[in-house]
Scaffold this active site. Structure first.
Site, PDB file in Angstrom:
ATOM      1  N   LEU A 663     -16.492  48.055 -11.535  1.00  0.00           N
ATOM      2  CA  LEU A 663     -17.131  48.141 -10.221  1.00  0.00           C
ATOM      3  C   LEU A 663     -18.274  47.137 -10.139  1.00  0.00           C
ATOM      4  O   LEU A 663     -19.130  47.075 -11.029  1.00  0.00           O
ATOM      5  CB  LEU A 663     -17.655  49.545  -9.959  1.00  0.00           C
ATOM      6  CG  LEU A 663     -16.600  50.665  -9.996  1.00  0.00           C
ATOM      7  CD1 LEU A 663     -17.254  51.994  -9.729  1.00  0.00           C
ATOM      8  CD2 LEU A 663     -15.501  50.395  -8.989  1.00  0.00           C
ATOM      9  N   GLY A 703     -15.375  53.660 -19.419  1.00  0.00           N
ATOM     10  CA  GLY A 703     -16.767  53.242 -19.568  1.00  0.00           C
ATOM     11  C   GLY A 703     -17.578  53.763 -18.405  1.00  0.00           C
ATOM     12  O   GLY A 703     -17.106  54.567 -17.587  1.00  0.00           O
ATOM     13  N   GLY A 704     -18.840  53.305 -18.321  1.00  0.00           N
ATOM     14  CA  GLY A 704     -19.712  53.765 -17.253  1.00  0.00           C
ATOM     15  C   GLY A 704     -19.104  53.547 -15.880  1.00  0.00           C
ATOM     16  O   GLY A 704     -18.975  54.474 -15.081  1.00  0.00           O
ATOM     17  N   ASP A 705     -18.706  52.312 -15.574  1.00  0.00           N
ATOM     18  CA  ASP A 705     -18.075  51.995 -14.284  1.00  0.00           C
ATOM     19  C   ASP A 705     -16.791  51.215 -14.490  1.00  0.00           C
ATOM     20  O   ASP A 705     -16.421  50.380 -13.674  1.00  0.00           O
ATOM     21  CB  ASP A 705     -19.049  51.221 -13.384  1.00  0.00           C
ATOM     22  CG  ASP A 705     -19.552  49.939 -14.029  1.00  0.00           C
ATOM     23  OD1 ASP A 705     -19.231  49.714 -15.222  1.00  0.00           O
ATOM     24  OD2 ASP A 705     -20.255  49.157 -13.357  1.00  0.00           O
ATOM     25  N   GLU A 706     -16.106  51.451 -15.597  1.00  0.00           N
ATOM     26  CA  GLU A 706     -14.860  50.770 -15.911  1.00  0.00           C
ATOM     27  C   GLU A 706     -13.696  51.765 -15.886  1.00  0.00           C
ATOM     28  O   GLU A 706     -13.820  52.887 -16.372  1.00  0.00           O
ATOM     29  CB  GLU A 706     -14.925  50.093 -17.279  1.00  0.00           C
ATOM     30  CG  GLU A 706     -15.806  48.848 -17.318  1.00  0.00           C
ATOM     31  CD  GLU A 706     -15.674  48.111 -18.645  1.00  0.00           C
ATOM     32  OE1 GLU A 706     -15.074  48.685 -19.575  1.00  0.00           O
ATOM     33  OE2 GLU A 706     -16.157  46.979 -18.737  1.00  0.00           O
TER      34      GLU A 706
END
Length: 948
Positions: A663, A703-706
């Site tokens: 993102l 992941g955090g935003d993956e």
């Protein structure tokens, strides 16, 4: 008289010795407590120093990493200036572009500027022509000892002139090719980069600061404006730090606030700075003070207890002396042991009849007086023997006792529906007329119940630790409860997650009709004692099943004469959630005894431990494979799915695609609206992605935003581009956050098997590389790892875009192929053929664009364009009085699948006033195979309008 005086003297001496000993013990306890308090304070401070040193090392590593990354960025920028093919220092626009590109490497840097030797900003990453003189830049001048490798030098914390955000200016000299100073690069490092990290590790419970060796305060958290640019050069803490080792700790008064603080510090290895971590001594010593208060209370309690014990002893001693002088020794001892003994004592004849008993025996057998016992047959010491436990042979034991062999054994009986455990001791007593049995009965029910309960708890906990099946564990609990509550019927009822219904029933004695009724029964008033306990979240006892409304709906299924009462105890989890109910049908006509209540509570607690343990195991297994926030597979499970997909693809010569999505600008939402909002956005966008994919596609958060998307059933890489476009469109949709509209985008990298990797790790890595290519090309885009697929996809997307513009611009033209009657040489009709008048490529035949138009569902619009042009031309020919027969128009399969096709045709024809007899539509058999009923309805409608 003299003897009495001597005895009194010995007693007085003994009492004095006792008092001195008590005083010594009290003094020792006081001194010991005082010494422990001092030692505890020292240990508390040392422990805090140790934990603070761990924190200060984390802060030092964070600072070193930040300055190291910054040093790398500035060195790379300096080298880029040197290696430019022209004098980049004279090209403001080029210098701005370079600074902006380098600044993107570190999100923690707000701005990157080039300042000339006069202190004037020549260019910055923020604006192309950013020329301004900043007075604070003059303070950053520093002479490098080695111009070949300039060093960083850090300025004072200040507010950025761009947005007034707190930044830490970090500069590096720039030299021209002749090693002469050309200016310096100044990076404005966001102070929030440090503040956020310090908040995470301290939660504002400690003071963290970054200082220069000369005492300049660069960063301090918590931050206060009044301490901006405060010099700590004269602070005592700085004097100790400068004279100390590389790291250490000490107590000192704060230079800023005057508070007593515990300081720990550590110097940075490559820069003349030191990290200082300080905690208020009041906070550090708070646990010590609490423990000290507890020690003082404990010491006071012990001394008080000793004093009370001493007074009690003196009182008892005086009392005992008076008692000894007042009673006859032999008679008093006998009557006390026999009549006032707490254990039941009976005297039994050789023919097993009671001869005598004490008051405790009367209470033990539950009769009003001893007359009900004397002369009666022993009856094996109880009216009812327990049928659950193997008992010893009482006749054999009595015979041995009469033979002079003392006997001791345990006897278990059931009295008033209670299990009574009795320890029996038999001894032979000689009477005037022969021998008798002197029996001491000791009620050990409480101890045996405690032992059995402890044993059962250990057994259940062992089963839990051994990972045995939950039903087996609950069955063990029910069996134990049944064995301890005679003639009862116990069960465990499990509930669903909403605690609205019972899901399963575990019982060995419940009638089958009751079990069937309870299975799946709703939890509401009137559905039995179990439902009532579940609703109340508290135990529920029913003493009269025949009349109590609590069991209204279950009363027809329960034999109230066999089970006149019942009870239920909720099984509650650690978080207060309802897990189930432990229930029992009872024989008593009254409320259960204390022993039963204790047993039921322990059974409910054991069931709670077993159920929660199994649910915790299931949750751990779930968390090991799924993301807790979105519920999607995590990286571990996703990698397994990719590996499995590759294995299947090898067997069927198929292909596998891995999409890696990141993102763009998600950090802005986190920083602006907070992490809770960020998590909500991640949940929503995960749902959007999931809804845009097929059921067989796998979406994972890695992941955090993956995110990763696995597609293992496709025939053409062009399909992957369509999937990527859908995902990008979902990411672009706005979010409403606190009444504001926020937007995101995504960058996608695509790697395919077998071309881009032979295993899951390679595919994910190459998809990651492709994703960074997409980010490098401006974000909000996707890239294939394979250049060939990338090129074909881009060309297809470009052609689709041109096709849409062609419809808007009216670039499609219609040519007519006449139909000639060979016998008369007359034109009897024509076929309308579409062509694309491309502005660059010229006139294109249908083969160049029809297939793509069908795939993108633009063929319906093109078909209406052809019909519109044909109707217009037919009107012109009729206006000139020309006879030309029918104009034939082809319909494609996708057009025929449109349920609005007939209405569209009628609207266009009526708009031009074209007679239906002038048009005919050509279709093929394959066009109606997918939806035969709809196709027949459309053809009937076409004929009904007069078309052929």
């Amino acid at each position: 008289m003299g003897k009495q005086n001597k005895t009194a003297g010995r007693v007085g001496y003994t009492l004095k010795t006792l008092l001195l000993f008590v005083a010594f013990v009290g003094s020792f306890i006081v001194v010991q407590t005082w010494w422990e308090v001092l030692q505890d304070r020292l240990l508390t401070i040392e422990s805090e120093k140790t934990s603070s040193m761990v924190a200060v090392r984390s802060v030092q590593e964070h600072a070193e990493r930040a300055f190291r990354n910054l040093d790398g960025m500035l060195v790379a920028t300096s080298e880029a200036i040197h290696n430019a093919d022209h004098d980049l220092l004279e090209d403001d626009q080029g210098l701005h572009q370079l600074l902006n590109a380098q600044k993107q490497r570190m999100q923690s840097v707000q701005a990157l500027r080039f300042v000339d030797r006069n202190g004037t900003t020549r260019a910055s990453s923020m604006r192309p022509l950013d020329t301004e003189s900043i007075p604070d830049d003059l303070k950053l001048k520093y002479v490098d000892r080695n111009p070949a490798r300039p060093r960083l030098f850090v300025g004072q914390l200040m507010r950025s002139r761009y947005n007034q955000e707190l930044v830490l200016p970090v500069a590096m000299n720039v030299y021209d090719r002749t090693a002469r100073p050309a200016g310096m690069l100044v990076a404005e490092l966001r102070a929030s980069h440090f503040f956020e990290f310090y908040k995470r590790i301290t939660n504002y419970e400690a003071i963290v600061s970054l200082r220069s060796e000369d005492g300049s305060m660069m960063i301090r958290s918590p931050f206060e404006e009044r301490w901006l640019n405060t010099s700590m050069a004269d602070a005592k803490s700085m004097a100790k730090i400068r004279s100390g080792a590389e790291e250490g700790g000490f107590e000192e008064v704060s230079y800023l606030t005057g508070e007593q603080l515990l300081f720990t510090y550590k110097r940075l290895q490559d820069w003349p700075m030191v990290v200082v971590y300080a905690r208020r001594m009041d906070d550090v010593l708070a646990p010590w003070r609490s423990r000290t208060e507890n020690r003082i209370l404990l010491t006071t309690g012990i001394l008080g207890f000793i004093l009370i014990a001493l007074i009690s002893f003196l009182v008892y001693y005086r009392y005992q002396r008076r008692l000894d002088n007042a009673l006859s020794v032999s008679e008093y001892r006998y009557r006390k042991l026999y009549e006032e003994g707490t254990d039941p004592i009976v005297l039994i004849s050789a023919d097993l009849r009671y001869l005598d008993c004490n008051a405790a025996a009367v209470r033990f057998f539950g009769v009003p007086d001893k007359e009900r016992i004397i002369g009666r047959k022993v009856g094996l010491f109880s009216r009812q023997k327990s049928v659950h436990i193997e008992q010893p042979d009482i006749d054999d034991l009595v015979g041995r006792a009469l033979a002079g062999q003392p006997q001791q054994f345990e006897w278990v009986t059931v009295r008033r529906n209670k299990i009574i455990y009795t320890d029996v001791t038999l001894n032979r007593a000689e009477l005037d007329r022969g021998y008798a049995i002197f029996a001491i009965l000791r009620d050990i029910s409480a101890r045996k119940r405690a032992e059995l309960l402890q044993s059962e708890q250990n057994r259940v906990l062992h089963m839990v630790m051994a990972d045995e099946d939950l039903d087996a564990i609950l069955a063990e609990i029910v069996n134990f409860a049944d064995s301890q509550i005679p003639y009862s019927a116990c069960c465990v009822l499990l509930v669903n997650e909403q605690a609205s219904h019972f899901t399963s029933v575990l019982s060995h004695r419940h009638p089958e009709r009751i079990v069937r009724q309870l299975q799946g029964m709703a939890i509401r008033h009137g559905n039995g004692v179990g439902a009532e306990a579940a609703l109340r979240r508290a135990p529920c006892i029913v003493t009269d099943i025949a009349r109590d409304p609590v069991v209204e709906h279950l009363r027809p299924l329960i034999d109230a004469e066999v089970y006149p009462s019942c009870g239920a105890w909720p099984i509650i989890g650690k978080e207060g959630q309802l897990l189930g109910v432990f229930s029992a049908l009872l024989k008593e006509n009254q409320a259960p005894s204390t022993e039963y209540l204790q047993l039921a509570n322990i059974a409910a607690d054991l069931a709670s431990v077993a159920i929660e343990s199994r649910r915790a195991d299931e949750r751990i297994r779930h968390l090991a494979h799924y993301d807790e926030l979105t519920g999607l597979p995590n990286r571990f499970l996703c990698t397994q799915h990719v590996s499995n997909a590759i294995t299947h693809a090898e067997h069927r010569d198929g292909m596998v695609a891995v999409f890696l999505l990141d993102l763009d600008r998600f950090k802005n939402i986190n920083d602006t609206f907070g992490h809770e909002t960020g998590e909500a956005v991640l949940q929503e966008i995960a749902q959007r992605f999931r809804n845009s994919l097929r059921e067989l596609d796998i979406l994972a958060r890695v992941g955090g935003d993956e995110f990763i998307v696995l597609v293992d059933d496709f025939d053409d890489p062009l399909q992957l581009g369509e999937i990527a476009q859908k995902l990008l469109a979902e990411a672009r949709k706005p979010f409403i956050i606190d009444g504001q509209e926020a937007t995101l985008s995504a960058s996608i990298g695509i790697a395919t098997y077998p071309g881009d990797g032979a295993n899951a790790q390679a595919l994910i890595k190459n998809a990651d590389i492709a994703m960074y290519r997409a980010k490098h090309h401006g974000k909000d885009d996707y890239r294939f790892f394979s250049d060939e697929i990338n090129t074909n996809t881009v060309e297809r997307i470009a052609l689709e875009s041109e096709l849409r513009r062609a419809i808007e611009r009216g670039e499609f033209v219609v040519h007519y192929q006449p139909k000639v009657n060979l016998a008369s040489s007359r034109v009897v009709g024509a076929e309308a053929l579409v062509r694309w008048q491309h502005p660059v490529r010229g006139l294109l035949p249908p083969g160049e664009f029809i297939t793509l138009a069908e795939e993108t569902r633009l063929i319906e619009q093109i078909g209406l364009v052809v019909l519109d042009v044909a109707c217009r031309d037919v009107g012109q020919l009729l206006g000139r009085g020309l006879d030309f027969g029918r104009v034939s128009i082809n319909l494609t399969g996708s057009q025929f699948g449109d349920e609005n096709l007939l209405e569209d045709i009628k609207r266009v024809v009526e708009n031009h006033g074209t007679p239906p007899s002038c048009l005919e539509f050509e279709i093929t058999e394959s066009m109606v195979m997918h939806n035969r009923d709809q196709a027949i309805a459309i053809m009937d409608g076409i004929r009904a309008e007069g078309f052929t």
